[in-house]
Design a protein around this motif. Structure first.
Motif, PDB file in Angstrom:
ATOM      1  N   LEU A 242     -13.841   1.325  -6.881  1.00  0.00           N
ATOM      2  CA  LEU A 242     -12.525   0.536  -7.006  1.00  0.00           C
ATOM      3  C   LEU A 242     -12.509  -0.586  -7.797  1.00  0.00           C
ATOM      4  CD1 LEU A 242     -11.868   0.408  -3.154  1.00  0.00           C
ATOM      5  CD2 LEU A 242     -11.146   2.111  -4.550  1.00  0.00           C
ATOM      6  N   ASP A 243     -11.035  -0.705  -8.529  1.00  0.00           N
ATOM      7  CA  ASP A 243     -11.154  -1.832  -9.758  1.00  0.00           C
ATOM      8  C   ASP A 243     -11.394  -3.068  -9.224  1.00  0.00           C
ATOM      9  OD1 ASP A 243      -8.160  -2.959  -9.191  1.00  0.00           O
ATOM     10  OD2 ASP A 243      -8.016  -1.043  -8.770  1.00  0.00           O
TER      11      ASP A 243
ATOM     12  N   LYS B   8      -9.824  -5.805  -9.569  1.00  0.00           N
ATOM     13  CA  LYS B   8      -8.598  -6.472  -9.089  1.00  0.00           C
ATOM     14  C   LYS B   8      -8.432  -6.367  -7.873  1.00  0.00           C
ATOM     15  CE  LYS B   8      -3.581  -7.083 -10.101  1.00  0.00           C
ATOM     16  NZ  LYS B   8      -2.417  -6.629 -10.923  1.00  0.00           N
ATOM     17  N   PHE B   9      -8.364  -5.111  -7.331  1.00  0.00           N
ATOM     18  CA  PHE B   9      -8.461  -4.799  -5.953  1.00  0.00           C
ATOM     19  C   PHE B   9      -9.479  -5.575  -5.065  1.00  0.00           C
ATOM     20  CE2 PHE B   9      -9.429  -2.316  -2.209  1.00  0.00           C
ATOM     21  CZ  PHE B   9      -8.158  -2.355  -1.469  1.00  0.00           C
ATOM     22  N   ILE B  10     -10.640  -5.270  -5.355  1.00  0.00           N
ATOM     23  CA  ILE B  10     -11.660  -5.920  -4.797  1.00  0.00           C
ATOM     24  C   ILE B  10     -11.846  -7.540  -4.541  1.00  0.00           C
ATOM     25  CG2 ILE B  10     -14.301  -6.320  -4.631  1.00  0.00           C
ATOM     26  CD1 ILE B  10     -13.398  -3.387  -3.770  1.00  0.00           C
TER      27      ILE B  10
ATOM     28  N   ASN C 135      -9.038  -9.333  -4.827  1.00  0.00           N
ATOM     29  CA  ASN C 135      -7.550  -9.558  -4.161  1.00  0.00           C
ATOM     30  C   ASN C 135      -7.736  -9.263  -2.813  1.00  0.00           C
ATOM     31  OD1 ASN C 135      -6.317 -11.602  -6.221  1.00  0.00           O
ATOM     32  ND2 ASN C 135      -6.989  -9.798  -7.193  1.00  0.00           N
ATOM     33  N   LEU C 136      -8.754  -8.703  -2.245  1.00  0.00           N
ATOM     34  CA  LEU C 136      -8.683  -7.867  -0.932  1.00  0.00           C
ATOM     35  C   LEU C 136      -8.029  -8.928   0.288  1.00  0.00           C
ATOM     36  CD1 LEU C 136     -12.192  -6.206  -0.522  1.00  0.00           C
ATOM     37  CD2 LEU C 136      -9.963  -5.235  -0.199  1.00  0.00           C
TER      38      LEU C 136
ATOM     39  N   HIS D  15      -5.565   2.411   0.497  1.00  0.00           N
ATOM     40  CA  HIS D  15      -6.067   2.268  -0.774  1.00  0.00           C
ATOM     41  C   HIS D  15      -7.310   3.028  -0.697  1.00  0.00           C
ATOM     42  CE1 HIS D  15      -5.948   0.677  -5.048  1.00  0.00           C
ATOM     43  NE2 HIS D  15      -7.342   0.600  -4.651  1.00  0.00           N
TER      44      HIS D  15
ATOM     45  N   TYR E 178      -4.311  -8.473   1.026  1.00  0.00           N
ATOM     46  CA  TYR E 178      -3.761  -7.231   1.881  1.00  0.00           C
ATOM     47  C   TYR E 178      -4.263  -7.102   3.285  1.00  0.00           C
ATOM     48  CZ  TYR E 178      -3.902  -5.399  -3.053  1.00  0.00           C
ATOM     49  OH  TYR E 178      -3.814  -5.201  -4.556  1.00  0.00           O
TER      50      TYR E 178
ATOM     51  N   GLU F 215      -2.952  -1.683   4.635  1.00  0.00           N
ATOM     52  CA  GLU F 215      -2.931  -1.548   3.297  1.00  0.00           C
ATOM     53  C   GLU F 215      -4.246  -1.189   2.656  1.00  0.00           C
ATOM     54  OE1 GLU F 215       0.934  -4.502   2.437  1.00  0.00           O
ATOM     55  OE2 GLU F 215      -1.214  -5.054   2.294  1.00  0.00           O
ATOM     56  N   ILE F 216      -5.291  -1.782   3.071  1.00  0.00           N
ATOM     57  CA  ILE F 216      -6.823  -1.678   2.608  1.00  0.00           C
ATOM     58  C   ILE F 216      -7.176  -0.270   2.828  1.00  0.00           C
ATOM     59  CG2 ILE F 216      -9.312  -2.244   3.006  1.00  0.00           C
ATOM     60  CD1 ILE F 216      -8.174  -5.057   3.256  1.00  0.00           C
TER      61      ILE F 216
ATOM     62  N   ASN G 260      -8.041   6.924  -2.392  1.00  0.00           N
ATOM     63  CA  ASN G 260      -9.120   6.989  -3.951  1.00  0.00           C
ATOM     64  C   ASN G 260     -10.152   7.945  -3.385  1.00  0.00           C
ATOM     65  OD1 ASN G 260      -9.222   4.778  -6.469  1.00  0.00           O
ATOM     66  ND2 ASN G 260      -7.864   3.887  -4.371  1.00  0.00           N
TER      67      ASN G 260
END
Length: 436
Positions: A38-39, A41-43, A45-46, A57, A49, A53-54, A61
């Protein structure tokens, strides 16, 4: 996403086939051909979410185009409709409460997701789906409630006689409808062996459409990654970005899901495999020799597994770097006396009540923190079941502080319905053939 067997890495099946077939005919376990990272940015800014939502995503993936995004979100919204908070007990110790689902155990995540995935894939007019599941305690209850009333499915639960708690047994045996329970005069390993043999029996497979709801099914493993990501998200909200997880471990699906999350990019510093006297994996981690052995009964009955099925998945995750496995996983094991001491210590220190499995995870975390001094790292131990499921374990001073949920009180008014069988496969097979 395609999946392969751990016994044949060149094989390829769809997610639907992996879910319905559960275990390949070569007796391996299904794993994703590629594990997406996972990118960042997602990690990073967890914490912005929600759990659904988590989950959406992460699942999207992993599964790619197997299920359209909107359909997958709807499945997750229906399946994961309860919370999983981390609770601070001291500055560097948190507990992840995974018992807020309908069966009061962490296995609600996997069972509810899997039942809805199977229902989604089932098409009108298709042959009835027969779900076989072995349980050492909590799996059966979660699967029973997850599949109860699901059209065109029937669930057969095998559990070891006298080796589950009274409440666990009621969760297995009082459902009726499309759920039936078999009380096996043996251990969990015996139950699991019967299920595995059924999947490779030609006559049973010709007559029935068999699948499993145990953690050997990849659809059980995937949703268990969700709460690791969500726990880290909550830690970020507390200003904690360095974490270790201590995981009560029996069949090793729970910690296997955590390691899958790590492979996807979740920044976990260490996983602690906490077991009871069934210490096959801790012994392997210490001595480098993997020696399965018959399971023994303990107070933490859901972890009474001497030959954990999911270890082959974990070994497969690290097949290209076995040294990393030993660096990332530390093993601890505890006997019943130590488990009881941990239950009392948690209550005395925090006025917090933990089930026997959770107590083992707490003690393993505390031992690890004493052995390895790491600044600015928070330890999160997983609470896998509500303590009310094990009333006979606690001294009275603790038992008096356990709040019994309404659904448990309702269970106690119902009658047990089960069939007793031995551990011989022919007897089990005969039951299945005669009770179509």
């Amino acid at each position: 996403m395609k999946f392969y067997s751990t016994n044949n890495t060149s094989s390829r099946v769809s997610f639907k086939e992996a879910v319905f077939n559960s275990m390949p005919q070569d007796k391996g376990l299904y794993m994703p051909v590629t594990i997406p990272r996972l990118d960042d940015k997602f990690i990073n800014n967890l914490d912005s979410y929600t759990l659904p939502e988590i989950a959406s995503h992460v699942a999207q993936n992993l599964l790619g185009d197997d299920i359209p995004a909107d359909d997958l979100k709807a499945i997750i919204k229906d399946a994961i409709n309860f919370y999983a908070p981390i609770v601070k007990l001291e500055e560097d110790v948190y507990v992840l409460e995974l018992f807020h689902g309908p069966s009061l155990a962490f296995k609600d995540f996997g069972a509810r997701f899997m039942s809805r995935i199977m229902s989604y894939f089932l098409e009108a007019g298709e042959k009835q789906l027969d779900v076989l599941v072995a349980t050492s305690g909590d799996t059966g209850g979660a699967v029973a409630l997850g599949f109860l009333g699901v059209p065109n499915t029937r669930v057969t639960i095998l559990y070891p006689k006298g080796k589950v708690s009274d409440i666990q047994e009621l969760q297995l045996t009082t459902n009726g409808q499309n759920i039936r329970a078999l009380e096996i005069d043996g251990t969990f390993d015996d139950c699991q062996a019967l299920v595995k043999q059924a999947f490779t029996d030609p006559e049973l497979n010709a007559k029935y459409r068999l699948t499993s709801a145990n953690s050997i099914n990849i659809a059980r493993l995937i949703p268990q990654t969700f709460y690791y990501f969500n726990a880290y998200a909550q830690a970020l909200k507390q200003g904690k970005s360095q974490v270790v997880f201590s995981v009560p471990s029996g069949n090793f699906g729970n910690i296997g899901a955590g390691l899958l999350a790590w492979k996807m990019g979740l920044p976990v510093g260490q996983f602690i495999a906490a077991t009871n006297a069934n210490d096959t994996v801790p012994q392997f981690l210490k001595h480098g020799v993997y020696e399965p052995k018959p399971s023994v009964a303990t107070l933490s009955n859901a972890m009474d597994v001497g030959n954990p099925s999911n270890w082959v998945r974990i070994a497969d995750l690290f097949k290209d770097d076995a040294g990393q496995l030993n660096k990332l996983i530390t093993g601890y094991s505890f006997n019943d006396d130590e488990t009881l001491a941990a239950i009392n210590a948690v209550y005395d220190h925090y006025k917090y009540v933990v089930c026997p499995h959770t107590a083992i995870a707490w003690q393993a975390l505390k031992d690890y923190q004493q052995d390895i001094h790491i600044d600015d790292t928070v330890g999160i131990f997983l609470s896998t079941a509500h303590p009310c499921k094990f009333p006979d374990v606690f001294p009275q001073k603790i038992a008096d502080h356990i709040e019994v949920p309404a659904q448990v009180k309702d269970l106690q008014a119902k009658d047990k319905q089960s069939v007793e069988l031995g551990i011989d496969f022919e007897g089990f097979k005969d039951y299945l053939l005669k009770n179509a």
